[in-house]
Design a protein around this motif. Structure first.
Motif, PDB file in Angstrom:
ATOM      1  N   SER A 197     -33.184  -6.681 -11.819  1.00  0.00           N
ATOM      2  CA  SER A 197     -32.319  -7.251 -10.768  1.00  0.00           C
ATOM      3  C   SER A 197     -32.017  -6.294  -9.616  1.00  0.00           C
ATOM      4  O   SER A 197     -31.654  -6.736  -8.531  1.00  0.00           O
ATOM      5  N   ASP A 198     -32.171  -4.979  -9.821  1.00  0.00           N
ATOM      6  CA  ASP A 198     -31.938  -4.035  -8.717  1.00  0.00           C
ATOM      7  C   ASP A 198     -33.161  -3.880  -7.818  1.00  0.00           C
ATOM      8  O   ASP A 198     -33.032  -3.487  -6.658  1.00  0.00           O
ATOM      9  N   THR A 199     -34.341  -4.180  -8.354  1.00  0.00           N
ATOM     10  CA  THR A 199     -35.575  -4.011  -7.594  1.00  0.00           C
ATOM     11  C   THR A 199     -36.024  -5.307  -6.936  1.00  0.00           C
ATOM     12  O   THR A 199     -36.459  -5.311  -5.792  1.00  0.00           O
ATOM     13  N   PHE A 200     -35.917  -6.401  -7.661  1.00  0.00           N
ATOM     14  CA  PHE A 200     -36.315  -7.715  -7.152  1.00  0.00           C
ATOM     15  C   PHE A 200     -35.087  -8.612  -7.121  1.00  0.00           C
ATOM     16  O   PHE A 200     -34.678  -9.154  -8.140  1.00  0.00           O
ATOM     17  N   VAL A 201     -34.515  -8.764  -5.932  1.00  0.00           N
ATOM     18  CA  VAL A 201     -33.241  -9.477  -5.780  1.00  0.00           C
ATOM     19  C   VAL A 201     -33.517 -10.882  -5.274  1.00  0.00           C
ATOM     20  O   VAL A 201     -34.248 -11.079  -4.304  1.00  0.00           O
ATOM     21  N   LEU A 202     -32.896 -11.868  -5.941  1.00  0.00           N
ATOM     22  CA  LEU A 202     -33.001 -13.261  -5.530  1.00  0.00           C
ATOM     23  C   LEU A 202     -31.596 -13.850  -5.573  1.00  0.00           C
ATOM     24  O   LEU A 202     -31.037 -14.064  -6.637  1.00  0.00           O
ATOM     25  N   ALA A 203     -30.995 -14.069  -4.387  1.00  0.00           N
ATOM     26  CA  ALA A 203     -29.609 -14.537  -4.324  1.00  0.00           C
ATOM     27  C   ALA A 203     -29.309 -15.049  -2.915  1.00  0.00           C
ATOM     28  O   ALA A 203     -30.109 -14.885  -1.995  1.00  0.00           O
ATOM     29  N   ASN A 204     -28.136 -15.645  -2.766  1.00  0.00           N
ATOM     30  CA  ASN A 204     -27.688 -16.057  -1.425  1.00  0.00           C
ATOM     31  C   ASN A 204     -27.285 -14.857  -0.589  1.00  0.00           C
ATOM     32  O   ASN A 204     -27.331 -14.904   0.631  1.00  0.00           O
ATOM     33  N   ASP A 205     -26.855 -13.783  -1.257  1.00  0.00           N
ATOM     34  CA  ASP A 205     -26.469 -12.567  -0.546  1.00  0.00           C
ATOM     35  C   ASP A 205     -27.346 -11.414  -1.048  1.00  0.00           C
ATOM     36  O   ASP A 205     -27.239 -10.995  -2.202  1.00  0.00           O
ATOM     37  N   SER A 207     -26.498  -7.824   6.859  1.00  0.00           N
ATOM     38  CA  SER A 207     -25.243  -7.739   7.612  1.00  0.00           C
ATOM     39  C   SER A 207     -25.034  -9.049   8.363  1.00  0.00           C
ATOM     40  O   SER A 207     -25.981  -9.748   8.716  1.00  0.00           O
ATOM     41  N   LYS A 208     -23.789  -9.388   8.571  1.00  0.00           N
ATOM     42  CA  LYS A 208     -23.467 -10.657   9.235  1.00  0.00           C
ATOM     43  C   LYS A 208     -23.591 -10.488  10.745  1.00  0.00           C
ATOM     44  O   LYS A 208     -22.991  -9.610  11.335  1.00  0.00           O
ATOM     45  N   ASN A 209     -24.412 -11.349  11.334  1.00  0.00           N
ATOM     46  CA  ASN A 209     -24.558 -11.380  12.788  1.00  0.00           C
ATOM     47  C   ASN A 209     -24.968 -12.796  13.199  1.00  0.00           C
ATOM     48  O   ASN A 209     -25.074 -13.685  12.356  1.00  0.00           O
ATOM     49  N   LYS A 210     -25.221 -12.999  14.472  1.00  0.00           N
ATOM     50  CA  LYS A 210     -25.490 -14.359  14.952  1.00  0.00           C
ATOM     51  C   LYS A 210     -26.778 -14.951  14.376  1.00  0.00           C
ATOM     52  O   LYS A 210     -26.947 -16.165  14.369  1.00  0.00           O
ATOM     53  N   TRP A 211     -27.700 -14.104  13.856  1.00  0.00           N
ATOM     54  CA  TRP A 211     -28.924 -14.625  13.263  1.00  0.00           C
ATOM     55  C   TRP A 211     -28.761 -14.908  11.775  1.00  0.00           C
ATOM     56  O   TRP A 211     -29.358 -15.843  11.273  1.00  0.00           O
ATOM     57  N   THR A 212     -27.973 -14.099  11.086  1.00  0.00           N
ATOM     58  CA  THR A 212     -27.871 -14.254   9.629  1.00  0.00           C
ATOM     59  C   THR A 212     -26.770 -15.225   9.195  1.00  0.00           C
ATOM     60  O   THR A 212     -26.867 -15.804   8.123  1.00  0.00           O
ATOM     61  N   ILE A 213     -25.729 -15.391   9.999  1.00  0.00           N
ATOM     62  CA  ILE A 213     -24.630 -16.290   9.612  1.00  0.00           C
ATOM     63  C   ILE A 213     -25.120 -17.722   9.376  1.00  0.00           C
ATOM     64  O   ILE A 213     -24.733 -18.343   8.372  1.00  0.00           O
ATOM     65  N   PRO A 214     -26.002 -18.292  10.220  1.00  0.00           N
ATOM     66  CA  PRO A 214     -26.486 -19.657   9.924  1.00  0.00           C
ATOM     67  C   PRO A 214     -27.295 -19.752   8.626  1.00  0.00           C
ATOM     68  O   PRO A 214     -27.505 -20.844   8.115  1.00  0.00           O
ATOM     69  N   MET A 215     -27.744 -18.609   8.081  1.00  0.00           N
ATOM     70  CA  MET A 215     -28.541 -18.622   6.850  1.00  0.00           C
ATOM     71  C   MET A 215     -27.728 -18.196   5.628  1.00  0.00           C
ATOM     72  O   MET A 215     -28.303 -17.877   4.592  1.00  0.00           O
ATOM     73  N   GLU A 216     -26.401 -18.195   5.748  1.00  0.00           N
ATOM     74  CA  GLU A 216     -25.545 -17.705   4.654  1.00  0.00           C
ATOM     75  C   GLU A 216     -25.780 -18.427   3.335  1.00  0.00           C
ATOM     76  O   GLU A 216     -25.781 -17.808   2.282  1.00  0.00           O
ATOM     77  N   ASN A 217     -25.983 -19.728   3.369  1.00  0.00           N
ATOM     78  CA  ASN A 217     -26.084 -20.500   2.127  1.00  0.00           C
ATOM     79  C   ASN A 217     -27.519 -20.678   1.630  1.00  0.00           C
ATOM     80  O   ASN A 217     -27.736 -21.364   0.641  1.00  0.00           O
ATOM     81  N   LEU A 218     -28.480 -20.074   2.305  1.00  0.00           N
ATOM     82  CA  LEU A 218     -29.876 -20.174   1.873  1.00  0.00           C
ATOM     83  C   LEU A 218     -30.191 -19.122   0.813  1.00  0.00           C
ATOM     84  O   LEU A 218     -29.620 -18.037   0.809  1.00  0.00           O
ATOM     85  N   LEU A 219     -31.120 -19.470  -0.076  1.00  0.00           N
ATOM     86  CA  LEU A 219     -31.576 -18.518  -1.083  1.00  0.00           C
ATOM     87  C   LEU A 219     -32.487 -17.494  -0.401  1.00  0.00           C
ATOM     88  O   LEU A 219     -33.408 -17.858   0.329  1.00  0.00           O
ATOM     89  N   LYS A 220     -32.210 -16.210  -0.656  1.00  0.00           N
ATOM     90  CA  LYS A 220     -32.968 -15.130  -0.022  1.00  0.00           C
ATOM     91  C   LYS A 220     -33.551 -14.218  -1.096  1.00  0.00           C
ATOM     92  O   LYS A 220     -33.131 -14.256  -2.252  1.00  0.00           O
ATOM     93  N   PHE A 221     -34.504 -13.397  -0.675  1.00  0.00           N
ATOM     94  CA  PHE A 221     -35.092 -12.433  -1.602  1.00  0.00           C
ATOM     95  C   PHE A 221     -35.134 -11.064  -0.944  1.00  0.00           C
ATOM     96  O   PHE A 221     -35.100 -10.927   0.287  1.00  0.00           O
ATOM     97  N   LYS A 222     -35.203 -10.047  -1.788  1.00  0.00           N
ATOM     98  CA  LYS A 222     -35.384  -8.673  -1.326  1.00  0.00           C
ATOM     99  C   LYS A 222     -36.178  -7.940  -2.391  1.00  0.00           C
ATOM    100  O   LYS A 222     -35.854  -8.006  -3.572  1.00  0.00           O
ATOM    101  N   ILE A 223     -37.247  -7.265  -1.956  1.00  0.00           N
ATOM    102  CA  ILE A 223     -38.059  -6.459  -2.866  1.00  0.00           C
ATOM    103  C   ILE A 223     -37.912  -5.009  -2.434  1.00  0.00           C
ATOM    104  O   ILE A 223     -38.215  -4.663  -1.297  1.00  0.00           O
ATOM    105  N   ASN A 224     -37.402  -4.183  -3.355  1.00  0.00           N
ATOM    106  CA  ASN A 224     -37.274  -2.748  -3.099  1.00  0.00           C
ATOM    107  C   ASN A 224     -38.485  -2.019  -3.664  1.00  0.00           C
ATOM    108  O   ASN A 224     -39.137  -2.498  -4.592  1.00  0.00           O
ATOM    109  N   TYR A 225     -38.756  -0.826  -3.105  1.00  0.00           N
ATOM    110  CA  TYR A 225     -39.818   0.003  -3.673  1.00  0.00           C
ATOM    111  C   TYR A 225     -39.410   0.429  -5.074  1.00  0.00           C
ATOM    112  O   TYR A 225     -38.218   0.553  -5.378  1.00  0.00           O
ATOM    113  N   PRO A 226     -40.394   0.691  -5.950  1.00  0.00           N
ATOM    114  CA  PRO A 226     -40.069   1.055  -7.341  1.00  0.00           C
ATOM    115  C   PRO A 226     -39.161   2.279  -7.431  1.00  0.00           C
ATOM    116  O   PRO A 226     -39.348   3.242  -6.687  1.00  0.00           O
ATOM    117  N   PHE A 227     -38.189   2.200  -8.315  1.00  0.00           N
ATOM    118  CA  PHE A 227     -37.279   3.305  -8.638  1.00  0.00           C
ATOM    119  C   PHE A 227     -36.498   3.806  -7.423  1.00  0.00           C
ATOM    120  O   PHE A 227     -36.223   4.996  -7.310  1.00  0.00           O
TER     121      PHE A 227
END
Length: 198
Positions: free
Chosen positions: A50-58, A62-82
């Motif tokens: 869960s720390d490397t491959f994140v799947l969540a609404n948050d 950071s909150k700004n005019k581009w990300t606020i409209p996408m607050e309730n959408l499912l998002k992903f984040k992939i970090n480099y290993p370790f």
């Protein structure tokens, strides 16, 4: 220092391009594995890695005019290993994932084909069939990505002029390489004719 031929600038550039290809290819393979794990998490609700491959609404945007409209959408984040260093993030949607993977495939091919072109230019005889073959492949790769990008820009009615200019750059780059291919063909013909004369 010579620009082309053995022990030349083109040879050292080919080494650099090969290293860049390896790095981008690693990123491509890792991103594909990451999306596989994210898909598994999406289907099963698992919290694996869960720390490397994140799947969540948050996912830490950071909150700004581009990300606020996408607050309730499912998002992903992939970090480099370790590490906590982010490799890729976005809205968890098939078109976003496919677009990311296709972009990484293009970059991998771009650096591999350019590596092969420079490698051929560091040979004893730069006018050879292999150089022409790899220059043609590099040309068509740039023309295809340029044409596909321009089509995508107008089809999806994008509004970023910089995106359009980037795709025009790749198309123009492909056209320039097409002319270089013709110069190499002429050079090979003259070289062959000269060898037969001698």
């Amino acid at each position: 220092m010579k620009i082309i031929g053995k022990n030349s600038l083109s040879q050292y550039i080919s080494y650099l391009l090969f290293v860049l290809f390896i790095i981008i290819a690693f990123n491509l393979v890792y991103e594909i594995i990451g999306h596989g794990i994210l898909f598994y998490k999406y289907k099963t609700g698992s919290s694996i890695l869960s720390d490397t491959f994140v799947l969540a609404n948050d996912v830490g945007w950071s909150k700004n005019k581009w990300t606020i409209p996408m607050e309730n959408l499912l998002k992903f984040k992939i970090n480099y290993p370790f590490s906590d260093i982010q490799m890729v993030t976005g809205v968890y949607a098939p078109n976003q994932i496919i677009h990311n993977i296709l972009g990484m495939i293009f970059l991998s091919l771009f650096f591999f084909f350019s590596y092969r072109c420079f490698k051929e230019m560091s040979a004893d005889q730069i006018f050879n069939q292999n150089a022409i073959k790899w220059l043609k492949r590099f040309c068509f790769l740039n023309l295809i990505i340029g044409a596909a990008g321009i089509f995508e820009f107008f089809y999806f009615k994008m509004n970023s002029v910089y995106t359009l200019l980037t795709y025009f750059f790749f198309a123009f780059f492909g056209i320039i390489i097409l002319f270089i291919v013709e110069f190499f063909k002429k050079g090979l013909a003259l070289q062959t004719e000269n060898d037969l004369t001698i």
